[in-house]
Structures are given as structure tokens and as C-alpha cells.
Design an enzyme around this catalytic site. Structure first.
Site, PDB file in Angstrom:
ATOM      1  N   ASP A  81     -26.885 -63.564  60.775  1.00 55.82           N
ATOM      2  CA  ASP A  81     -27.866 -64.552  60.356  1.00 55.82           C
ATOM      3  C   ASP A  81     -27.520 -65.795  59.686  1.00 55.82           C
ATOM      4  O   ASP A  81     -28.952 -66.197  59.545  1.00 55.82           O
ATOM      5  CB  ASP A  81     -28.571 -63.989  59.869  1.00 55.82           C
ATOM      6  CG  ASP A  81     -28.000 -63.194  58.534  1.00 55.82           C
ATOM      7  OD1 ASP A  81     -28.766 -63.460  57.754  1.00 55.82           O
ATOM      8  OD2 ASP A  81     -27.201 -62.752  58.856  1.00 55.82           O
ATOM      9  N   ASP A 132     -25.454 -57.951  55.553  1.00 60.78           N
ATOM     10  CA  ASP A 132     -26.578 -58.186  55.280  1.00 60.78           C
ATOM     11  C   ASP A 132     -27.321 -59.013  56.224  1.00 60.78           C
ATOM     12  O   ASP A 132     -26.461 -60.353  56.264  1.00 60.78           O
ATOM     13  CB  ASP A 132     -26.040 -58.145  53.641  1.00 60.78           C
ATOM     14  CG  ASP A 132     -27.065 -58.679  52.870  1.00 60.78           C
ATOM     15  OD1 ASP A 132     -28.239 -57.647  53.146  1.00 60.78           O
ATOM     16  OD2 ASP A 132     -27.665 -59.009  52.051  1.00 60.78           O
ATOM     17  N   THR A 191     -18.226 -57.872  56.570  1.00 59.72           N
ATOM     18  CA  THR A 191     -18.754 -58.678  55.977  1.00 59.72           C
ATOM     19  C   THR A 191     -18.174 -59.482  54.916  1.00 59.72           C
ATOM     20  O   THR A 191     -16.649 -58.957  55.061  1.00 59.72           O
ATOM     21  CB  THR A 191     -19.493 -57.205  55.259  1.00 59.72           C
ATOM     22  OG1 THR A 191     -20.499 -57.795  54.297  1.00 59.72           O
ATOM     23  CG2 THR A 191     -19.004 -55.785  55.096  1.00 59.72           C
ATOM     24  N   SER A 192     -18.808 -59.760  54.352  1.00 64.14           N
ATOM     25  CA  SER A 192     -18.172 -60.586  53.634  1.00 64.14           C
ATOM     26  C   SER A 192     -18.193 -60.588  51.712  1.00 64.14           C
ATOM     27  O   SER A 192     -18.309 -60.382  50.739  1.00 64.14           O
ATOM     28  CB  SER A 192     -19.064 -62.184  52.550  1.00 64.14           C
ATOM     29  OG  SER A 192     -19.303 -62.571  54.274  1.00 64.14           O
ATOM     30  N   ASP A 242     -22.075 -58.298  61.407  1.00 67.63           N
ATOM     31  CA  ASP A 242     -22.074 -59.133  60.357  1.00 67.63           C
ATOM     32  C   ASP A 242     -23.062 -57.579  59.463  1.00 67.63           C
ATOM     33  O   ASP A 242     -24.317 -57.489  60.203  1.00 67.63           O
ATOM     34  CB  ASP A 242     -22.973 -60.735  59.968  1.00 67.63           C
ATOM     35  CG  ASP A 242     -23.391 -61.147  58.757  1.00 67.63           C
ATOM     36  OD1 ASP A 242     -22.392 -60.216  57.572  1.00 67.63           O
ATOM     37  OD2 ASP A 242     -24.724 -60.542  58.562  1.00 67.63           O
ATOM     38  N   LYS A 297     -15.601 -65.790  55.524  1.00 72.84           N
ATOM     39  CA  LYS A 297     -16.461 -66.997  56.570  1.00 72.84           C
ATOM     40  C   LYS A 297     -17.177 -68.407  56.000  1.00 72.84           C
ATOM     41  O   LYS A 297     -16.745 -68.155  54.776  1.00 72.84           O
ATOM     42  CB  LYS A 297     -18.130 -66.438  56.715  1.00 72.84           C
ATOM     43  CG  LYS A 297     -17.361 -64.729  58.058  1.00 72.84           C
ATOM     44  CD  LYS A 297     -18.404 -64.434  57.693  1.00 72.84           C
ATOM     45  CE  LYS A 297     -18.516 -62.660  57.881  1.00 72.84           C
ATOM     46  NZ  LYS A 297     -19.533 -61.817  58.307  1.00 72.84           N
TER      47      LYS A 297
END
Length: 215
Positions: free
Chosen positions: A161, A13, A105-106, A11, A136
């Protein structure tokens, strides 16, 4: 605990970098512009694609315009100290062959590239919100990354995280490593929980990658 893998999926951030202050200020400004500060205060931001958040808060007819606006706000905030590397990120990534890891990443590709470029990270493989139909905690983003790297999902390790990202990794059949950079350990369901990437050591061998905790 020692984990063996063929590919590492990160991931962005909260895992490789932190842009939480930027996210908070940009989204707060965005919510004020659209007059939805009260409703916005009840929404979980972290680890979710912007399109899901915007669609949850605004009528369908303004979603695309509002999405473009929040993306612009966040991209423009990057040069203002909007992103910084988290401990251990550079050392760990520098130790890996380019074809052994990916960023998942989102964020949109434009935003992800802006943040990563600002801290000197250049992934060969990256999956963003623009590449998927389900974000996700659905496993689609991580399964796509495994496919692009040509690695069986069972031989991938996910570094996250956020609970939603860890759930995505588990659903993809991957080993999960949680970082307590944005959540407390008891909130994170993973095979291994550490404070950040600096707590890990990585050994690259002919057979793959070995990950273990330091000390």
C-alpha cells in the site's frame, strides 16, 4: 489483467491489516515523551522501519532505548483495538497453500506477531525488521522472503500500500500490486492498482497461482 506467480509476498500494515490509528496514537505519545513533537510532525511514518524513524529524530545514544519504548507502546496497544483485518484478507490467505506466501513487514518480529496473532493470521514465513540490514525501499526484505520460500524473485508478486514498499518490490524484480488503502492511486507505481484484496480473485493450480481483478 491476469498475473501468474509462484509466490505471493504481502506487506502487513495497510495491506493485510490496518493499525493506522494505533500507530498514530502510539507514535504521538512517544514523540511527546521525548519532547520532539514538532520535528516528529515532519517525518513520514508509514512503511518505514522504526529504527530509521527514531535515528532520524534522536541522538545516537538514545536510539536503542527509544526503539524499545515505541515497540512496547505499540505491542501494548494491540488489545485496545489496535489492529483489524482489511477487506479480503482472510478469504485470500485462506485460499493459499502455506508455502506459497509470506508476510514482509517493516515492523519488528515481536510487534508483527502481536498484530497478526490478534487477527488470527499465522504465516509460515515472515520477514521483519529484525531479519534485515536495509529496509524498504531497498529490495533486501523481499529478496529474503523469496529466498526463504525457494522461489525466483521474477516469479513473485508483491502486495503493498506504500510507495516505499512498491519501490522495494520493483527493485527486487517482482511484479507489484498496489492497494489504495492508505494512498491515492496516482501516488502508487505498480503493475496493478486495486482498492484492497477483496478486489482480487486467486486461483491455485499445479503450475502456481493466478491473480486477477474481480468483475
Amino acid at each position: 489483467m491476469k498475473i501468474r506467480a509462484q509466490a505471493l509476498l504481502f506487506d502487513n500494515d495497510g495491506t493485510l491489516v490496518s493499525s493506522l490509528a494505533s500507530v498514530d496514537r502510539c507514535w504521538a505519545r512517544w514523540a511527546e515523551e521525548y519532547g520532539i513533537t514538532e520535528a516528529f510532525g515532519q517525518v513520514e511514518l508509514h512503511g518505514r522501519p522504526a529504527v530509521e524513524i527514531v535515528a532520524e529524530l534522536l541522538p545516537a545514544g538514545v536510539v536503542q532505548e527509544a526503539l524499545a519504548r515505541i515497540e512496547t507502546l505499540e505491542v501494548e496497544d494491540v488489545p485496545n483495538g489496535g489492529v483489524h483485518l482489511l477487506p479480503g484478507t482472510k478469504a485470500l490467505l485462506d485460499s493459499l497453500p502455506a508455502d506459497r506466501w509470506a508476510v514482509v513487514t517493516s515492523a519488528t518480529r515481536r510487534l508483527a506477531e502481536a498484530r497478526l496473532d490478534a487477527v488470527g493470521i499465522l504465516p509460515k514465513t515472515m520477514v521483519t525488521a529484525d531479519d534485515i540490514t536495509r529496509g524498504k525501499p531497498d529490495p533486501e526484505p523481499y529478496l529474503l522472503a523469496a529466498r526463504e520460500l525457494g522461489v525466483d524473485p521474477a516469479h513473485c508478486v508483491v502486495f503493498e500500500d506504500a510507495p516505499a514498499g512498491l519501490a522495494a518490490g520493483r527493485a527486487a524484480g517482482m511484479t507489484t500490486v498496489a492497494l489504495t488503502t492508505t494512498h491515492q492511486a496516482h501516488e502508487l507505481d505498480a503493475d496493478l492498482v486495486v482498492r484492497d484484496l477483496s478486489a482480487l480473485s486467486v486461483l491455485v493450480t499445479d503450475r502456481g497461482v493466478e491473480i486477477s481483478g474481480r468483475g
